[in-house]
Design a protein around this motif. Structure first.
Motif, PDB file in Angstrom:
ATOM      1  N   SER A  70      43.175  46.942  25.481  1.00  0.00           N
ATOM      2  CA  SER A  70      44.376  47.738  25.711  1.00  0.00           C
ATOM      3  C   SER A  70      44.490  48.298  27.114  1.00  0.00           C
ATOM      4  CB  SER A  70      44.423  48.888  24.694  1.00  0.00           C
ATOM      5  OG  SER A  70      43.264  49.693  24.806  1.00  0.00           O
ATOM      6  N   LEU A  71      43.420  48.258  27.913  1.00  0.00           N
ATOM      7  CA  LEU A  71      43.478  48.854  29.239  1.00  0.00           C
ATOM      8  C   LEU A  71      44.352  48.059  30.194  1.00  0.00           C
ATOM      9  CD1 LEU A  71      39.778  49.998  29.776  1.00  0.00           C
ATOM     10  CD2 LEU A  71      41.768  51.415  29.272  1.00  0.00           C
ATOM     11  N   LEU A  72      44.607  46.788  29.908  1.00  0.00           N
ATOM     12  CA  LEU A  72      45.418  45.944  30.776  1.00  0.00           C
ATOM     13  C   LEU A  72      46.665  45.481  30.035  1.00  0.00           C
ATOM     14  CD1 LEU A  72      42.705  43.630  32.394  1.00  0.00           C
ATOM     15  CD2 LEU A  72      43.503  45.854  33.193  1.00  0.00           C
ATOM     16  N   THR A  73      47.716  45.232  30.788  1.00  0.00           N
ATOM     17  CA  THR A  73      48.913  44.639  30.201  1.00  0.00           C
ATOM     18  C   THR A  73      48.669  43.155  29.977  1.00  0.00           C
ATOM     19  OG1 THR A  73      49.889  44.038  32.321  1.00  0.00           O
ATOM     20  CG2 THR A  73      50.316  46.286  31.511  1.00  0.00           C
ATOM     21  N   THR A  74      49.558  42.527  29.209  1.00  0.00           N
ATOM     22  CA  THR A  74      49.419  41.095  28.957  1.00  0.00           C
ATOM     23  C   THR A  74      49.490  40.310  30.266  1.00  0.00           C
ATOM     24  OG1 THR A  74      50.436  41.391  26.786  1.00  0.00           O
ATOM     25  CG2 THR A  74      50.328  39.152  27.644  1.00  0.00           C
TER      26      THR A  74
ATOM     27  N   GLU B 167      48.594  41.352  33.226  1.00  0.00           N
ATOM     28  CA  GLU B 167      47.332  41.559  33.936  1.00  0.00           C
ATOM     29  C   GLU B 167      46.210  40.745  33.310  1.00  0.00           C
ATOM     30  OE1 GLU B 167      47.947  46.117  35.629  1.00  0.00           O
ATOM     31  OE2 GLU B 167      47.344  45.793  33.529  1.00  0.00           O
ATOM     32  N   TRP B 168      46.201  40.639  31.983  1.00  0.00           N
ATOM     33  CA  TRP B 168      45.201  39.798  31.334  1.00  0.00           C
ATOM     34  C   TRP B 168      45.406  38.335  31.680  1.00  0.00           C
ATOM     35  CZ3 TRP B 168      40.614  40.725  29.967  1.00  0.00           C
ATOM     36  CH2 TRP B 168      40.248  41.969  29.462  1.00  0.00           C
ATOM     37  N   ASP B 169      46.653  37.909  31.829  1.00  0.00           N
ATOM     38  CA  ASP B 169      46.910  36.524  32.218  1.00  0.00           C
ATOM     39  C   ASP B 169      46.265  36.233  33.568  1.00  0.00           C
ATOM     40  OD1 ASP B 169      48.438  33.953  31.707  1.00  0.00           O
ATOM     41  OD2 ASP B 169      49.297  34.538  33.632  1.00  0.00           O
ATOM     42  N   VAL B 170      46.378  37.158  34.501  1.00  0.00           N
ATOM     43  CA  VAL B 170      45.732  36.997  35.808  1.00  0.00           C
ATOM     44  C   VAL B 170      44.221  36.903  35.648  1.00  0.00           C
ATOM     45  CG1 VAL B 170      45.286  38.099  38.034  1.00  0.00           C
ATOM     46  CG2 VAL B 170      47.593  38.130  37.063  1.00  0.00           C
ATOM     47  N   GLN B 171      43.645  37.790  34.824  1.00  0.00           N
ATOM     48  CA  GLN B 171      42.203  37.771  34.600  1.00  0.00           C
ATOM     49  C   GLN B 171      41.755  36.489  33.925  1.00  0.00           C
ATOM     50  OE1 GLN B 171      39.874  39.388  35.765  1.00  0.00           O
ATOM     51  NE2 GLN B 171      38.103  39.160  34.432  1.00  0.00           N
ATOM     52  N   PHE B 172      42.523  36.010  32.950  1.00  0.00           N
ATOM     53  CA  PHE B 172      42.164  34.761  32.274  1.00  0.00           C
ATOM     54  C   PHE B 172      42.163  33.588  33.260  1.00  0.00           C
ATOM     55  CE2 PHE B 172      44.121  36.590  28.141  1.00  0.00           C
ATOM     56  CZ  PHE B 172      42.946  37.268  27.863  1.00  0.00           C
ATOM     57  N   ARG B 173      43.093  33.595  34.194  1.00  0.00           N
ATOM     58  CA  ARG B 173      43.132  32.531  35.203  1.00  0.00           C
ATOM     59  C   ARG B 173      41.900  32.587  36.103  1.00  0.00           C
ATOM     60  NH1 ARG B 173      47.972  29.888  35.293  1.00  0.00           N
ATOM     61  NH2 ARG B 173      49.633  30.906  34.087  1.00  0.00           N
ATOM     62  N   ARG B 174      41.475  33.785  36.450  1.00  0.00           N
ATOM     63  CA  ARG B 174      40.270  33.946  37.266  1.00  0.00           C
ATOM     64  C   ARG B 174      39.052  33.438  36.500  1.00  0.00           C
ATOM     65  NH1 ARG B 174      38.952  39.309  38.237  1.00  0.00           N
ATOM     66  NH2 ARG B 174      37.748  38.695  40.054  1.00  0.00           N
TER      67      ARG B 174
ATOM     68  N   VAL C 244      40.461  28.959  19.710  1.00  0.00           N
ATOM     69  CA  VAL C 244      40.387  30.253  19.027  1.00  0.00           C
ATOM     70  C   VAL C 244      40.337  31.375  20.061  1.00  0.00           C
ATOM     71  CG1 VAL C 244      39.007  31.681  17.475  1.00  0.00           C
ATOM     72  CG2 VAL C 244      39.235  29.228  17.043  1.00  0.00           C
ATOM     73  N   GLY C 245      41.179  32.391  19.860  1.00  0.00           N
ATOM     74  CA  GLY C 245      41.259  33.471  20.839  1.00  0.00           C
ATOM     75  C   GLY C 245      41.892  32.978  22.124  1.00  0.00           C
ATOM     76  N   CYS C 246      43.030  32.332  21.995  1.00  0.00           N
ATOM     77  CA  CYS C 246      43.632  31.602  23.119  1.00  0.00           C
ATOM     78  C   CYS C 246      44.210  32.502  24.197  1.00  0.00           C
ATOM     79  CB  CYS C 246      44.715  30.658  22.599  1.00  0.00           C
ATOM     80  SG  CYS C 246      46.151  31.501  21.862  1.00  0.00           S
ATOM     81  N   GLY C 247      44.396  33.797  23.907  1.00  0.00           N
ATOM     82  CA  GLY C 247      44.987  34.675  24.903  1.00  0.00           C
ATOM     83  C   GLY C 247      46.368  34.203  25.307  1.00  0.00           C
ATOM     84  N   THR C 248      46.604  34.124  26.601  1.00  0.00           N
ATOM     85  CA  THR C 248      47.916  33.715  27.106  1.00  0.00           C
ATOM     86  C   THR C 248      48.063  32.204  27.224  1.00  0.00           C
ATOM     87  OG1 THR C 248      47.120  34.004  29.386  1.00  0.00           O
ATOM     88  CG2 THR C 248      48.262  35.883  28.351  1.00  0.00           C
ATOM     89  N   GLY C 249      47.071  31.464  26.750  1.00  0.00           N
ATOM     90  CA  GLY C 249      47.203  30.008  26.673  1.00  0.00           C
ATOM     91  C   GLY C 249      46.715  29.233  27.880  1.00  0.00           C
ATOM     92  N   ILE C 250      45.984  29.881  28.780  1.00  0.00           N
ATOM     93  CA  ILE C 250      45.523  29.194  29.991  1.00  0.00           C
ATOM     94  C   ILE C 250      44.635  27.994  29.643  1.00  0.00           C
ATOM     95  CG2 ILE C 250      44.260  29.433  32.160  1.00  0.00           C
ATOM     96  CD1 ILE C 250      46.897  31.058  31.949  1.00  0.00           C
TER      97      ILE C 250
ATOM     98  N   GLU D  70      38.390  41.658  41.731  1.00  0.00           N
ATOM     99  CA  GLU D  70      37.338  42.328  40.974  1.00  0.00           C
ATOM    100  C   GLU D  70      37.517  43.839  41.008  1.00  0.00           C
ATOM    101  OE1 GLU D  70      34.015  41.366  39.197  1.00  0.00           O
ATOM    102  OE2 GLU D  70      35.849  40.272  38.716  1.00  0.00           O
ATOM    103  N   TRP D  71      37.836  44.364  42.188  1.00  0.00           N
ATOM    104  CA  TRP D  71      37.944  45.818  42.285  1.00  0.00           C
ATOM    105  C   TRP D  71      39.224  46.357  41.669  1.00  0.00           C
ATOM    106  CZ3 TRP D  71      34.762  49.633  42.623  1.00  0.00           C
ATOM    107  CH2 TRP D  71      33.462  49.370  43.036  1.00  0.00           C
ATOM    108  N   ARG D  72      40.283  45.572  41.659  1.00  0.00           N
ATOM    109  CA  ARG D  72      41.477  46.009  40.918  1.00  0.00           C
ATOM    110  C   ARG D  72      41.140  46.175  39.440  1.00  0.00           C
ATOM    111  NH1 ARG D  72      44.409  42.527  44.374  1.00  0.00           N
ATOM    112  NH2 ARG D  72      44.218  40.818  42.864  1.00  0.00           N
ATOM    113  N   LEU D  73      40.368  45.216  38.930  1.00  0.00           N
ATOM    114  CA  LEU D  73      39.972  45.284  37.519  1.00  0.00           C
ATOM    115  C   LEU D  73      39.011  46.438  37.270  1.00  0.00           C
ATOM    116  CD1 LEU D  73      40.117  43.923  34.703  1.00  0.00           C
ATOM    117  CD2 LEU D  73      38.125  42.561  35.403  1.00  0.00           C
ATOM    118  N   MET D  74      38.027  46.605  38.147  1.00  0.00           N
ATOM    119  CA  MET D  74      37.030  47.651  37.926  1.00  0.00           C
ATOM    120  C   MET D  74      37.631  49.048  38.046  1.00  0.00           C
ATOM    121  SD  MET D  74      33.346  46.276  39.343  1.00  0.00           S
ATOM    122  CE  MET D  74      33.859  45.773  40.984  1.00  0.00           C
TER     123      MET D  74
END
Length: 251
Positions: free
Chosen positions: A2-6, A8-15, A42-48, A202-206
């Motif tokens: 919940s700490l990130l928006t969808t 933002e998670w899409d960006v993280q999944f791409r990384r 399973v657990g596909c997230g945003t589909g990356i 990394e630091w944006r996420l941290m």
């Protein structure tokens, strides 16, 4: 999560997908993904990863996630796969439905990961494969110079309900599901170019995920020390990443 928006998670999944690309390519060949008739992510997230799988197989590909926002995003942005809402611990598919069942950076987020692996094995066809492409193990992280970033990230994961030691448990989970299992570990050891390229992301996420575990002043100090070590060519970041391939008995 919940700490990130969808978005933002899409960006993280791409990384994350970029970090593990070479190992995934090996695993896809190992399980003959190209010739699979039906594949489940399973657990596909945003589909990356799901869309990548669909590009590399002749068969149909299904992505499943428990988060409605993730599924909606994948349905909107995906082109090659179909997406369903569902729980990895109780997969909404008949047994023996898929030639290959995969996940990527998922089991650490499931509070009954062993049950999820049993479900993945259940929906795999006899002779089919179950694959965990990547699960980290923060207990093996090495930082030099010594910085508490790995410990803080592990605490942040626990706070969010994740298991930062998931990697070392893969073999047991797969064996417990009755799968003939091969487990490997590969070193995520970032070179200087990768450390520089990943620093801002990394630091944006941290800054977001470590809020409450360290003060803003402490995070600013750690960020400065991190960058100074990179600039000096002295920074080492090592993270063991585990994968597992399980074969379901039968023909």
């Amino acid at each position: 999560m919940s700490l990130l928006t969808t978005a933002e998670w899409d960006v993280q999944f791409r990384r994350q997908a970029a970090w593990t690309h070479s190992v995934r390519s090996h695993l896809y060949r190992r399980v003959n993904l190209h010739f699979a008739a039906n594949v489940l992510d399973v657990g596909c997230g945003t589909g990356i990863i799901t869309e990548e799988i669909a590009e590399q197989t002749r068969g149909s590909v299904v992505g499943l996630d428990i988060d409605p926002a993730m599924v909606a995003w994948a349905q909107e942005h995906g082109r090659r796969a179909t997406y369903h809402l569902g729980d990895a611990r109780d997969l909404p598919f008949p047994g023996a439905s898929f030639d290959v069942v995969l996940c990527h950076f998922v089991l650490l987020w499931i509070d009954e990961a062993a049950r999820a692996v049993r479900e993945m094995a259940r929906v795999a066809r006899p002779g089919g494969a179950v694959v965990a492409c990547a699960e980290p193990d923060y207990g093996g992280r090495i930082d030099w110079p010594v910085l508490p970033l790995g410990r803080l990230q592990a605490e942040a994961l626990r706070r969010e309900g994740a298991d930062p030691l998931a990697g070392r448990q893969l073999k047991g989970w797969f064996a417990g599901a009755g799968l003939q299992t091969e487990v490997g570990v590969y070193p995520c050891l970032w070179d200087d170019a990768a450390l520089r390229a990943e620093f801002a992301g990394e630091w944006r996420l941290m800054e977001r995920t470590l809020a409450g575990l360290a003060s803003p002043a402490e995070l600013a100090r750690l960020q400065a020390e991190d960058w100074a070590a990179i600039e000096a060519g002295a920074r080492t970041v090592f993270m063991p990443m585990f994968y597992a391939v399980g074969w379901k008995n039968g023909c």
